[in-house]
Enzyme design. Structure first.
Site, mmCIF file in Angstrom:
data_model
loop_
_atom_site.group_PDB
_atom_site.id
_atom_site.type_symbol
_atom_site.label_atom_id
_atom_site.label_comp_id
_atom_site.label_asym_id
_atom_site.label_seq_id
_atom_site.Cartn_x
_atom_site.Cartn_y
_atom_site.Cartn_z
ATOM 1 C CE1 TYR A 6 -3.464 -2.812 0.515
ATOM 2 C CE2 TYR A 6 -2.522 -3.056 2.625
ATOM 3 C CZ TYR A 6 -3.507 -3.461 1.587
ATOM 4 O OH TYR A 6 -4.165 -4.459 1.924
ATOM 5 C CE1 TYR A 133 -8.657 -4.689 1.591
ATOM 6 C CE2 TYR A 133 -8.522 -6.287 3.525
ATOM 7 C CZ TYR A 133 -7.813 -5.932 2.154
ATOM 8 O OH TYR A 133 -6.611 -6.379 1.758
ATOM 9 C CG ASP A 224 -13.755 -12.106 5.698
ATOM 10 O OD1 ASP A 224 -12.990 -12.247 6.519
ATOM 11 O OD2 ASP A 224 -13.386 -11.266 4.464
ATOM 12 C CE LYS A 251 -6.631 -9.154 8.940
ATOM 13 N NZ LYS A 251 -5.388 -8.545 8.504
#
Ligand code: PLP
Length: 400
Positions: A6, A133, A224, A251
């Site tokens: 990013y 996202y 999600d 994660k």
């Protein structure tokens, strides 16, 4: 040359070099001690350098680091899939492992679409949320709704063909089901907390209504929980309160040690792939799926989560955060949002956060605000004084 995430590589500021880490502390090459408020993109829930996870990985390493799951299997992956099957709610029992959250989202969407083609149905519309996202791979970008990340690929209707985005409001949900239900394969959401889209929080009643509508209309519900899973919202999983058909975890799955993720299907979805027809099989197979070191770390991480009464720790983090931010305001601030182990201060103008990362660094905190969002998602083992320090640094920025 490292190509950083990013980042415009022409103007990027030199990243902070870390030489060691322990607990919630990152130690830099030039002697700084930084309290980490980000948990390495929300994953390092037990802090860094946990001796029990370290030892478990070392023990497995002496046996083998990795073998492929094509034609082979091993104890760490079998034990993790058994553990998840009993630990996760309902009949979310069927685990497809992969190497990142984005890929696990791709797998979930593939499952939902193929579940329908396997039964001869041509439902191909995906319902998703505004500001969603779900990762940076292509299908994940399509169900995502965040041009702040994916602007380079445009937001044309053509690109998003087959994906409908709605706000987290029940009338909009009912309206979408009214219009598209018979062509819809699935509804994918980040439940209760939308992370990278701006730490947006919404009410469980929306998910309860979504569950009802999915049941009534034969649409699969996908959670999600790559970001929300393992306690971040104050719930172990949001799936504990509203049960999805497919759950995606990543994660914190490995305690943030090794990139790994899992797409967990319920029995109905699994049964939709059992067939004498070879074309009904799920054709996916990441090279590193079920990596033995990652599965070992995940098993130990889950053990620590259970043994350490983590939901109490997270409740305490939320209480301290609320206490420290009570009555705090500034005319630069639009809203302060707190849920479980997540706090977000949204400002009116993103220019008001320019320089905050450096300011935090100079005050002994690692922070990484984005756009209009200054936030903290700390490791759950944080001590009270460390959390208070993070919150003090966040607050003091507005008077600096
Ligand atoms: C909700 C959600 N889904 C998917 C992903 C993608 O995970 P990964 O970065 O492991 O590909 C993220 C990452 O931030 C996320 O927050």
């Amino acid at each position: 040359m490292i190509w950083y995430p990013y980042a415009q590589m022409k103007t990027i500021e030199t990243p902070v070099k870390i030489s060691s880490a322990k607990g919630v502390h990152l130690y830099t090459e030039n002697g700084h001690d930084l309290i980490d408020s980000v948990s390495s993109w929300w994953s390092v829930i037990h802090g860094y350098n946990n001796s029990e996870i370290n030892d478990a990985i070392k023990e497995q390493l002496d046996k083998f680091a990795h073998v492929m799951l094509g034609g082979l299997t091993h104890d760490p992956v079998q034990n993790l899939s058994d553990k998840l099957a009993v630990w996760l709610p309902g009949d979310l029992d069927y685990c497809f492992f992969s190497d990142s959250g984005s890929v696990a989202v791709e797998v979930a969407l593939k499952m939902a679409l193929q579940f329908n083609t396997n039964r001869g149905s041509d439902r191909n519309i995906i319902l998703a949320l505004e500001h969603a996202y779900h990762g940076d791979t292509f299908k994940a970008m399509e169900v995502g709704d965040d041009e702040d990340y994916h602007f380079a690929f445009g937001s044309s209707n053509e690109k998003k063909r087959g994906v409908i985005h709605i706000p987290t409001e029940i009338p909009a949900l009912e309206d979408a089901f009214g219009k598209y239900a018979d062509r819809m394969s699935c509804f994918i959401v980040e439940p209760l907390l939308q992370g990278a889209g701006g730490m947006r929080m919404y009410d469980v009643s929306f998910l309860e209504r979504a569950r009802q509508l999915c049941d009534e209309n034969d649409v699969l519900l996908i959670f999600d929980e790559v970001a929300t899973g393992f306690g971040r919202t104050g719930n172990r999983f949001v799936a504990d309160i509203v049960l999805p058909d497919i759950l995606v975890l990543g994660k914190a799955l490995t305690g943030g040690y090794i990139g790994h993720a899992v797409t967990v299907a319920n029995r109905r979805v699994w049964n939709g792939f059992l067939s004498d027809d070879p074309t009904h099989a799920l054709m996916h197979g990441p090279t590193f799926m079920g990596n033995a070191l990652a599965c070992t770390a995940a098993l130990k991480s889950i053990e620590l989560f259970e043994r350490g009464n983590y939901l109490e720790k997270i409740k305490h983090i939320e209480e301290i955060t609320r206490r420290e931010l009570r009555g705090f305001s500034s005319d630069k601030i639009k809203e302060i949002r707190i849920m479980g182990g997540c706090v977000c201060i949204e400002v009116n103008d993103e220019n008001d956060l320019v320089g905050f990362q450096k300011y935090a660094y100079e005050h002994g905190v690692f922070s990484r605000p984005f756009l209009k969002y200054m936030y903290a998602m700390v490791p759950y083992i944080i001590e009270e004084w460390e959390l208070v320090k993070i919150l003090d640094v966040m607050k003091s920025w507005y008077n600096s």
